[in-house]
Enzyme design. Structure first.
Site, mmCIF file in Angstrom:
data_model
loop_
_atom_site.group_PDB
_atom_site.id
_atom_site.type_symbol
_atom_site.label_atom_id
_atom_site.label_comp_id
_atom_site.label_asym_id
_atom_site.label_seq_id
_atom_site.Cartn_x
_atom_site.Cartn_y
_atom_site.Cartn_z
ATOM 1 N N GLU A 119 17.112 39.770 28.366
ATOM 2 C CA GLU A 119 16.324 40.980 28.083
ATOM 3 C C GLU A 119 16.736 41.639 26.767
ATOM 4 O O GLU A 119 16.372 42.777 26.506
ATOM 5 C CB GLU A 119 16.451 41.974 29.233
ATOM 6 C CG GLU A 119 15.894 41.473 30.557
ATOM 7 C CD GLU A 119 14.407 41.146 30.480
ATOM 8 O OE1 GLU A 119 13.632 41.983 30.008
ATOM 9 O OE2 GLU A 119 14.045 40.022 30.895
ATOM 10 N N ARG A 161 11.150 29.623 1.305
ATOM 11 C CA ARG A 161 10.169 29.095 0.346
ATOM 12 C C ARG A 161 9.881 30.077 -0.778
ATOM 13 O O ARG A 161 9.293 29.700 -1.787
ATOM 14 C CB ARG A 161 8.890 28.638 1.046
ATOM 15 C CG ARG A 161 8.097 29.710 1.707
ATOM 16 C CD ARG A 161 6.978 29.113 2.554
ATOM 17 N NE ARG A 161 5.842 28.619 1.769
ATOM 18 C CZ ARG A 161 4.947 29.395 1.157
ATOM 19 N NH1 ARG A 161 5.062 30.713 1.216
ATOM 20 N NH2 ARG A 161 3.958 28.874 0.473
ATOM 21 N N ASP A 176 -0.874 32.185 -1.950
ATOM 22 C CA ASP A 176 -0.781 32.181 -0.481
ATOM 23 C C ASP A 176 -1.706 33.206 0.149
ATOM 24 O O ASP A 176 -1.928 34.264 -0.413
ATOM 25 C CB ASP A 176 0.634 32.594 -0.023
ATOM 26 C CG ASP A 176 1.673 31.525 -0.245
ATOM 27 O OD1 ASP A 176 1.293 30.372 -0.467
ATOM 28 O OD2 ASP A 176 2.870 31.871 -0.189
#
Ligand code: ADE
Length: 273
Positions: A119, A161, A176
């Site tokens: 949890e 990246r 992107d």
């Protein structure tokens, strides 16, 4: 960049040896160290969790092992010359992990990840380390995983990246989906490669035309098409100043119109009151 990961499943992080992140490590651009939290447990079962105060289902990760693990990880890192650590805590209760957060983290020299099972971790751990370093609690999406390790893989790849020299072509991430800038918040459209005909399917003529201006315009139109279909919320939130005349024409073709506040919406009738 240095990355430390403290986990009860070090083997879960094996993919960090593969592909882009693996190559970045081999090239010395990324120094990743994975530590087994159970190494800081003290009973013979290597216990790291206990029942929650206040009751309820599941178990909570204990302060003791995490405190010792993070103290040691920090001490070792500083001794090795690492500086300015950031603690990254993957949790479904965190802020959304976005490309902007990836860019922010990629500018930091040292990330320490604390993926939790059960949890989650006793809150006093993040409270304690927040007095020593920035803490980012981040969620990779609106779903609940069995633990944070998969989130560490996701975040590390998105960050790695962006590191200088990791992608061959720096322009690759300027285009992107979600890249910052005036193109912000448009999804990337479709892409094609050889052969020029496959199962009766060809390539859009414009991509074979060699006309860079027309190709750029076509790509942007396709980005609008895809964004309207998959993420209409991105168009609704976009600053309309980012849309030029051609963008507005395309949005109109797709059934979108500017509302009274200038922002675009799919159903102009609903905006008139
Ligand atoms: N741990 C469990 N679910 C998660 C999520 N969606 N993002 C980050 N960490 C998590």
């Amino acid at each position: 960049m240095r990355i430390d990961v403290v986990t009860i499943f070090p083997e879960y992080l094996e993919p960090l040896n593969v592909s882009l992140v693996g190559k970045a490590r081999a090239a010395g651009r990324l120094d990743v160290r994975v530590h087994d939290l159970r190494g800081w447990a003290h009973d013979r079962h290597n216990t790291v969790d206990d029942t929650p105060y206040g009751g309820g289902p599941g178990m909570v990760m204990m302060t003791g092992p995490w405190g010792e693990a993070l103290d040691q990880t920090l001490a070792d890192g500083y001794e090795a010359g690492a500086r300015q650590p950031v603690l990254v805590v993957p949790t479904p209760s965190g802020r959304p992990f976005t490309q902007a957060v990836a860019a922010e983290l990629s500018a930091r020299p040292w990330l320490i990840f604390t993926p939790a099972r059960y949890e989650g971790i006793d809150t006093r751990v993040t409270a304690e380390y927040a007095t020593r370093m920035p803490v980012h609690e981040v969620s990779i999406g609106d779903y609940v995983l069995a633990g944070g390790e998969a989130a560490v893989l996701v975040i590390t790849e998105a960050v790695a990246r962006l590191l200088p020299g990791v992608l061959g072509n720096a322009q690759s991430h300027a285009d992107d989906s979600f890249a910052p800038g005036p193109m912000a918040s448009l999804l990337e459209g479709p892409v094609y490669t050889k052969p020029p005909a496959w199962r009766g399917r060809g390539i859009p003529d414009v991509l074979l035309s060699g006309h860079h201006g027309k190709i750029a315009r076509w790509r942007r139109d396709e980005a609008f098409r895809r964004t309207v279909e998959h993420r209409p919320d991105l168009i609704e939130q976009a600053d309309p100043a980012a849309f030029d005349k051609k963008d507005r024409e395309m949005l109109s073709i797709l059934g979108w119109q500017a509302g009274p506040d200038g922002r675009f919406g799919r159903n102009p009738d609903a905006m008139e009151e």
